[in-house]
Design a protein around this motif. Sequence first.
Motif, PDB file in Angstrom:
ATOM      1  N   THR A  93       1.125  -1.186   0.437  1.00 23.32           N
ATOM      2  CA  THR A  93       0.021   0.195  -0.463  1.00 23.32           C
ATOM      3  C   THR A  93       0.722   0.893   0.181  1.00 23.32           C
ATOM      4  O   THR A  93       1.821   1.600  -0.493  1.00 23.32           O
ATOM      5  CB  THR A  93      -0.743  -0.343   0.990  1.00 23.32           C
ATOM      6  N   THR A  94      -0.349   1.998   0.109  1.00 23.28           N
ATOM      7  CA  THR A  94       0.763   3.950  -0.166  1.00 23.28           C
ATOM      8  C   THR A  94       0.075   4.334   0.872  1.00 23.28           C
ATOM      9  O   THR A  94      -0.178   4.056   2.045  1.00 23.28           O
ATOM     10  CB  THR A  94       0.469   3.818  -1.034  1.00 23.28           C
ATOM     11  N   VAL A  95       0.927   5.836   0.829  1.00 23.71           N
ATOM     12  CA  VAL A  95       0.460   7.043   2.023  1.00 23.71           C
ATOM     13  C   VAL A  95      -1.604   6.644   1.824  1.00 23.71           C
ATOM     14  O   VAL A  95      -1.709   7.308   2.809  1.00 23.71           O
ATOM     15  CB  VAL A  95       0.251   8.186   0.935  1.00 23.71           C
ATOM     16  N   ALA A  96      -2.146   6.858   0.915  1.00 23.47           N
ATOM     17  CA  ALA A  96      -3.528   6.226   1.121  1.00 23.47           C
ATOM     18  C   ALA A  96      -3.750   5.740   2.452  1.00 23.47           C
ATOM     19  O   ALA A  96      -4.645   5.966   3.260  1.00 23.47           O
ATOM     20  CB  ALA A  96      -4.453   5.833  -0.012  1.00 23.47           C
ATOM     21  N   HIS A  97      -3.447   4.913   2.569  1.00 24.52           N
ATOM     22  CA  HIS A  97      -3.277   3.827   4.052  1.00 24.52           C
ATOM     23  C   HIS A  97      -3.476   4.617   5.474  1.00 24.52           C
ATOM     24  O   HIS A  97      -3.982   4.703   5.987  1.00 24.52           O
ATOM     25  CB  HIS A  97      -2.281   2.419   4.045  1.00 24.52           C
ATOM     26  N   ALA A  98      -2.755   5.689   5.344  1.00 24.63           N
ATOM     27  CA  ALA A  98      -2.968   6.825   6.589  1.00 24.63           C
ATOM     28  C   ALA A  98      -3.831   8.013   6.098  1.00 24.63           C
ATOM     29  O   ALA A  98      -3.703   9.041   7.487  1.00 24.63           O
ATOM     30  CB  ALA A  98      -0.803   8.046   6.269  1.00 24.63           C
ATOM     31  N   ALA A 237      14.523  21.464  -5.139  1.00 20.30           N
ATOM     32  CA  ALA A 237      13.251  20.967  -3.821  1.00 20.30           C
ATOM     33  C   ALA A 237      12.627  22.385  -3.315  1.00 20.30           C
ATOM     34  O   ALA A 237      12.790  23.405  -3.057  1.00 20.30           O
ATOM     35  CB  ALA A 237      13.528  20.318  -2.316  1.00 20.30           C
ATOM     36  N   ILE A 238      10.834  22.136  -2.820  1.00 21.52           N
ATOM     37  CA  ILE A 238      10.005  23.320  -2.321  1.00 21.52           C
ATOM     38  C   ILE A 238      10.706  22.997  -0.723  1.00 21.52           C
ATOM     39  O   ILE A 238      10.741  24.526  -0.843  1.00 21.52           O
ATOM     40  CB  ILE A 238       8.763  22.611  -1.901  1.00 21.52           C
ATOM     41  N   ALA A 239      11.176  22.657   0.133  1.00 18.67           N
ATOM     42  CA  ALA A 239      11.789  22.973   1.040  1.00 18.67           C
ATOM     43  C   ALA A 239      12.455  23.794   0.820  1.00 18.67           C
ATOM     44  O   ALA A 239      12.989  24.430   1.507  1.00 18.67           O
ATOM     45  CB  ALA A 239      12.132  21.661   1.500  1.00 18.67           C
ATOM     46  N   GLU A 240      13.196  24.466  -0.523  1.00 14.90           N
ATOM     47  CA  GLU A 240      14.436  25.347  -0.405  1.00 14.90           C
ATOM     48  C   GLU A 240      13.989  26.819   0.475  1.00 14.90           C
ATOM     49  O   GLU A 240      13.865  27.824   0.508  1.00 14.90           O
ATOM     50  CB  GLU A 240      15.120  24.948  -1.389  1.00 14.90           C
ATOM     51  N   GLN A 241      12.142  26.920  -0.849  1.00 13.25           N
ATOM     52  CA  GLN A 241      11.476  27.846  -0.317  1.00 13.25           C
ATOM     53  C   GLN A 241      10.689  27.583   0.957  1.00 13.25           C
ATOM     54  O   GLN A 241      10.378  28.471   1.336  1.00 13.25           O
ATOM     55  CB  GLN A 241      10.793  27.898  -1.745  1.00 13.25           C
ATOM     56  N   VAL A 242      10.416  26.927   1.128  1.00 11.77           N
ATOM     57  CA  VAL A 242       8.796  26.066   2.380  1.00 11.77           C
ATOM     58  C   VAL A 242       9.864  25.538   3.231  1.00 11.77           C
ATOM     59  O   VAL A 242       9.442  24.446   2.505  1.00 11.77           O
ATOM     60  CB  VAL A 242       7.776  25.816   1.173  1.00 11.77           C
ATOM     61  N   PRO A 243      10.333  25.952   4.305  1.00 11.22           N
ATOM     62  CA  PRO A 243      11.538  25.046   5.322  1.00 11.22           C
ATOM     63  C   PRO A 243      10.350  24.336   5.754  1.00 11.22           C
ATOM     64  O   PRO A 243       9.364  24.122   6.144  1.00 11.22           O
ATOM     65  CB  PRO A 243      11.717  26.034   6.307  1.00 11.22           C
ATOM     66  N   GLY A 244      10.851  22.804   6.046  1.00 10.85           N
ATOM     67  CA  GLY A 244      10.036  21.660   6.706  1.00 10.85           C
ATOM     68  C   GLY A 244       9.282  21.143   5.644  1.00 10.85           C
ATOM     69  O   GLY A 244       8.454  20.441   5.861  1.00 10.85           O
ATOM     70  N   TYR A 245       9.156  21.667   4.136  1.00  7.93           N
ATOM     71  CA  TYR A 245       7.884  21.270   3.004  1.00  7.93           C
ATOM     72  C   TYR A 245       8.992  19.500   3.164  1.00  7.93           C
ATOM     73  O   TYR A 245       9.672  19.393   2.813  1.00  7.93           O
ATOM     74  CB  TYR A 245       8.447  21.175   2.141  1.00  7.93           C
ATOM     75  N   GLU A 246       8.098  18.695   3.110  1.00 10.49           N
ATOM     76  CA  GLU A 246       8.358  17.684   2.126  1.00 10.49           C
ATOM     77  C   GLU A 246       7.083  16.867   2.187  1.00 10.49           C
ATOM     78  O   GLU A 246       6.393  16.814   2.851  1.00 10.49           O
ATOM     79  CB  GLU A 246       9.068  16.791   3.289  1.00 10.49           C
ATOM     80  N   ALA A 247       6.629  15.944   0.625  1.00 10.23           N
ATOM     81  CA  ALA A 247       5.136  15.616   0.064  1.00 10.23           C
ATOM     82  C   ALA A 247       5.863  14.645  -0.356  1.00 10.23           C
ATOM     83  O   ALA A 247       6.925  14.006  -1.756  1.00 10.23           O
ATOM     84  CB  ALA A 247       3.882  16.848   0.377  1.00 10.23           C
ATOM     85  N   TYR A 248       5.587  12.663  -0.246  1.00 11.77           N
ATOM     86  CA  TYR A 248       5.289  12.000  -0.905  1.00 11.77           C
ATOM     87  C   TYR A 248       4.337  10.908  -0.780  1.00 11.77           C
ATOM     88  O   TYR A 248       4.116  10.699  -0.015  1.00 11.77           O
ATOM     89  CB  TYR A 248       6.940  11.609  -0.935  1.00 11.77           C
ATOM     90  N   THR A 249       4.728  10.193  -1.585  1.00 12.47           N
ATOM     91  CA  THR A 249       3.582   8.972  -1.313  1.00 12.47           C
ATOM     92  C   THR A 249       5.010   7.605  -1.518  1.00 12.47           C
ATOM     93  O   THR A 249       6.806   8.500  -1.863  1.00 12.47           O
ATOM     94  CB  THR A 249       2.788   8.277  -2.471  1.00 12.47           C
ATOM     95  N   TRP A 250       4.306   6.519  -0.507  1.00 18.84           N
ATOM     96  CA  TRP A 250       5.449   5.663  -0.096  1.00 18.84           C
ATOM     97  C   TRP A 250       4.926   4.297  -0.367  1.00 18.84           C
ATOM     98  O   TRP A 250       3.442   4.023  -0.986  1.00 18.84           O
ATOM     99  CB  TRP A 250       5.885   5.488   1.227  1.00 18.84           C
ATOM    100  N   ASN A 251       5.520   3.166  -1.034  1.00 18.50           N
ATOM    101  CA  ASN A 251       4.729   1.894  -1.031  1.00 18.50           C
ATOM    102  C   ASN A 251       6.072   0.585   0.051  1.00 18.50           C
ATOM    103  O   ASN A 251       6.572   0.163   0.665  1.00 18.50           O
ATOM    104  CB  ASN A 251       5.875   1.137  -2.298  1.00 18.50           C
ATOM    105  N   ALA A 252       4.940  -0.035   1.055  1.00 19.89           N
ATOM    106  CA  ALA A 252       4.663  -0.125   1.966  1.00 19.89           C
ATOM    107  C   ALA A 252       4.212  -1.828   2.477  1.00 19.89           C
ATOM    108  O   ALA A 252       3.000  -2.217   2.175  1.00 19.89           O
ATOM    109  CB  ALA A 252       5.236   0.510   3.604  1.00 19.89           C
ATOM    110  N   VAL A 253       4.911  -2.285   2.803  1.00 22.65           N
ATOM    111  CA  VAL A 253       4.158  -4.170   3.484  1.00 22.65           C
ATOM    112  C   VAL A 253       3.888  -4.539   4.391  1.00 22.65           C
ATOM    113  O   VAL A 253       4.506  -4.082   5.711  1.00 22.65           O
ATOM    114  CB  VAL A 253       5.261  -5.327   2.641  1.00 22.65           C
ATOM    115  N   PHE A 254       1.746  -5.038   4.353  1.00 26.17           N
ATOM    116  CA  PHE A 254       1.523  -5.090   5.567  1.00 26.17           C
ATOM    117  C   PHE A 254       1.239  -6.462   5.567  1.00 26.17           C
ATOM    118  O   PHE A 254       0.961  -7.063   4.070  1.00 26.17           O
ATOM    119  CB  PHE A 254       0.360  -4.280   5.904  1.00 26.17           C
ATOM    120  N   ALA A 255       1.268  -7.334   6.354  1.00 21.91           N
ATOM    121  CA  ALA A 255       0.438  -8.668   6.343  1.00 21.91           C
ATOM    122  C   ALA A 255      -0.839  -8.683   7.169  1.00 21.91           C
ATOM    123  O   ALA A 255      -1.041  -7.585   8.323  1.00 21.91           O
ATOM    124  CB  ALA A 255       0.992  -9.751   7.615  1.00 21.91           C
TER     125      ALA A 255
END
Length: 323
Positions: A93-98, A237-255
């Motif tokens: 799954t991805t960030v959708a899980h969160a 990176a956007i963070a260079e103008q908006v300090p602390g900004y970070e956004a991404y999706t991810w791939n993780a395995v759950f059972a």
Amino acid sequence: MDFKTARRQTLLTALLLAAGAAASQDYPARPIKLVIPYAAGGPTDTFGRAMADVWSQKLGTPVVIENRTGAGTLVGTEAVAKAAPDGYTLLLTTVAHAVNPYIHDKLGYRTEEDFAPVGLLARAPLVLVVDKRLPVQSLPDFLAYLRARPGQVSYASAGVGSAPHLGAELLNLMAGTRAQHVPYRGSAPAIQDLIGGHLAFMLDSAPTGLAQVKAGTVRLLATTMAQRLPQTPDTPAIAEQVPGYEAYTWNAVFAPAGTPPALIARLQSSLQATVDDAGLQKKAYDMGLVLEKQPRPQALAAFLKQELDKWGKVARAAHMSAN
């Protein structure tokens, strides 16, 4: 608790541990099903299949992809939550899980309690691309353009609660902008309308967004990880103008919750070997992904808590709803 009861419980625990250890010696004895709650051909599916090919070799048994779509990611996710905790049905799954707990009134599963973390595999950055006719040439120009036009500039996303939606609303929250969301059913129609000049900008997945940049159909202004991407070192990176900004999706395995620890350990060790594979590392780089160096259950559990907190705040601030 009396002595006899305590002794019975101790014996039962010992028997269960022994049974789990015996089962793990034979595991895996048949193919493993990896449920992907997205349609075939998308970025999660593409990475999942590349990863599953290598994982099959490391596990010594086929890892078979099942695309289980419906209700966003809810159908496939719920199917895994209710599957037997025997190590033969897993979720990629991805960030959708969160974010799902905050945009749906009701879920058929509990986001943390119904799953056993196995490992975080990769982070998938986004890229900020704009309509080429937009009168901005840089990230500072773009932010100034948005701030001067509160509520007047529209952006596209792949749908409510998608990574592009989350990333844009995090930008609104942190940069003091008020761009207007226009959701689409997937990133392909969204970026086509961006190319057509119907919208001003979009945060798209790195592979598809950079492909359009290479084709000359959109302008690349920034990326969304905390640091610049190795694939685009000259792009800020956007963070260079908006300090602390970070956004991404991810791939993780759950059972499913209740999967024996010995099986989780077997899955985790084989995942480690998978992300260490040079062939997969090359494919991940070409996809614009950042592979995790050590996919561990405890790290994934902590990461999920952080993601739930982060995106819950964004979803509430943006009044997100998929109902």
